[in-house]
Write a protein that holds these residues in place. Structure first.
Motif, PDB file in Angstrom:
ATOM      1  N   SER A 179       0.796  -1.158  -0.034  1.00 55.75           N
ATOM      2  CA  SER A 179      -0.074   0.072   0.184  1.00 55.75           C
ATOM      3  C   SER A 179       1.022   1.322  -0.066  1.00 55.75           C
ATOM      4  O   SER A 179       0.462   2.318  -0.490  1.00 55.75           O
ATOM      5  N   ARG A 180       2.056   0.986   0.354  1.00 58.21           N
ATOM      6  CA  ARG A 180       3.061   2.228   0.406  1.00 58.21           C
ATOM      7  C   ARG A 180       3.784   2.440  -0.791  1.00 58.21           C
ATOM      8  O   ARG A 180       4.184   3.680  -1.060  1.00 58.21           O
ATOM      9  N   ILE A 181       3.574   1.669  -1.741  1.00 60.50           N
ATOM     10  CA  ILE A 181       4.187   1.831  -3.173  1.00 60.50           C
ATOM     11  C   ILE A 181       3.377   2.781  -3.929  1.00 60.50           C
ATOM     12  O   ILE A 181       2.167   2.457  -4.039  1.00 60.50           O
ATOM     13  N   SER A 182       3.845   4.039  -4.509  1.00 64.06           N
ATOM     14  CA  SER A 182       3.305   4.893  -5.328  1.00 64.06           C
ATOM     15  C   SER A 182       3.138   4.638  -6.684  1.00 64.06           C
ATOM     16  O   SER A 182       2.442   5.567  -7.392  1.00 64.06           O
ATOM     17  N   MET A 183       3.907   3.773  -7.190  1.00 63.29           N
ATOM     18  CA  MET A 183       3.793   3.570  -8.730  1.00 63.29           C
ATOM     19  C   MET A 183       3.559   2.053  -9.083  1.00 63.29           C
ATOM     20  O   MET A 183       3.810   1.050  -8.160  1.00 63.29           O
ATOM     21  N   ARG A 184       2.995   1.863 -10.325  1.00 64.14           N
ATOM     22  CA  ARG A 184       2.770   0.394 -10.649  1.00 64.14           C
ATOM     23  C   ARG A 184       3.811   0.194 -11.644  1.00 64.14           C
ATOM     24  O   ARG A 184       3.522   0.521 -12.770  1.00 64.14           O
ATOM     25  N   LYS A 193      12.713   4.735  -6.160  1.00 62.87           N
ATOM     26  CA  LYS A 193      11.638   5.274  -5.186  1.00 62.87           C
ATOM     27  C   LYS A 193      10.871   3.963  -4.957  1.00 62.87           C
ATOM     28  O   LYS A 193      10.389   3.326  -5.867  1.00 62.87           O
ATOM     29  N   ASP A 194      10.623   3.639  -3.583  1.00 60.27           N
ATOM     30  CA  ASP A 194       9.732   2.510  -3.293  1.00 60.27           C
ATOM     31  C   ASP A 194      10.268   1.292  -3.487  1.00 60.27           C
ATOM     32  O   ASP A 194       9.416   0.236  -3.303  1.00 60.27           O
ATOM     33  N   TYR A 197       9.849  -0.994  -0.356  1.00 63.12           N
ATOM     34  CA  TYR A 197       8.578  -1.246  -0.147  1.00 63.12           C
ATOM     35  C   TYR A 197       8.175  -2.577  -0.797  1.00 63.12           C
ATOM     36  O   TYR A 197       7.726  -3.593  -0.412  1.00 63.12           O
TER      37      TYR A 197
END
Length: 224
Positions: A179-184, A193-194, A197
């Motif tokens: 849920s903390r990942i901001s990109m797919r 970034k991320d 996570y």
């Protein structure tokens, strides 16, 4: 070897072997094609792009079907044992079966709707598959303890409960970190970034998935 197994022990054995092959083969193809990094991708990442997407979808759908058959036989087995021992309520056994079938439906959704093509549907299917799976193996572990010592050994029950506990513990951070990942995306590399996570969530996902596989492996003796 499967044909030599007494009773219906070949069913969970086939489920375990086929599901393991589904994960490993799709992972190997995805890595060799350069679609994912070798270091702990999401399971769904290894079945997103062709040609591995076709292999992943086909094999996971078969796994879901084998899961349905295995869970239904397990339900019938407990019902038969319960006729003489009365160690669990029939409604509890039925509830466990229904939860397990929900997990299999979730697997079918994950296999049919790829991660990047229909992300919302895929995510719902994954949540149902993993969530229902964790509840199912926990319920089955409890039922196993209730059937001791006539139908199960405490050693097997301890193993099942340990697998259930590890899967439950891994399931929570899997959801939290995801849920903390901001990109797919599927082609993650260290330092992005991320990435942390993603890495931690993927480790938890593989832990839960193989927790299911090892749990069903303990069914073989019962099904004999």
């Amino acid at each position: 070897m499967l044909c030599c197994m007494p009773g219906v022990a070949f069913v969970p054995a086939l489920l375990v072997g086929w599901s393991s092959a589904a994960f490993i083969i799709s992972y190997a193809i995805a890595v060799l094609e350069g679609h994912v990094e070798p270091l702990v991708p999401y399971i769904s990442d290894t079945g997103t792009k062709p040609p591995e997407s076709g292999v992943f979808g086909f094999m996971i759908n078969i796994s879901a079907l084998l899961g349905v058959i295995t869970m239904y036989i397990r339900y019938l087995l407990i019902e038969k044992q319960n006729e003489s021992s009365h160690f669990v309520r029939s409604s509890c056994n039925m509830f466990s079966l229904c939860i397990g079938l929900m997990g299999c439906i979730g697997m079918g959704i994950v296999a049919t709707f790829q991660e990047l093509a229909v992300p919302s549907v895929h995510d719902i299917g994954a949540l149902v598959a993993f969530g229902s799976g964790v509840v199912y193996i926990t319920l089955q572990s409890i039922i196993s303890y209730k059937s001791c010592p006539q139908w199960n050994t405490y050693f097997v029950c301890h193993i099942r409960m340990a697998i259930s506990a590890i899967s439950c513990i891994a399931f929570i951070p899997m959801i939290v970190f995801a849920s903390r990942i901001s990109m797919r995306k599927i082609d993650w590399t260290p330092g992005e970034k991320d990435y942390t996570y993603h890495f931690l969530s993927a480790i938890c996902e593989w832990t839960v998935a193989f927790g299911f596989i090892f749990f069903f492996l303990t069914f073989i003796r019962d099904f004999q």
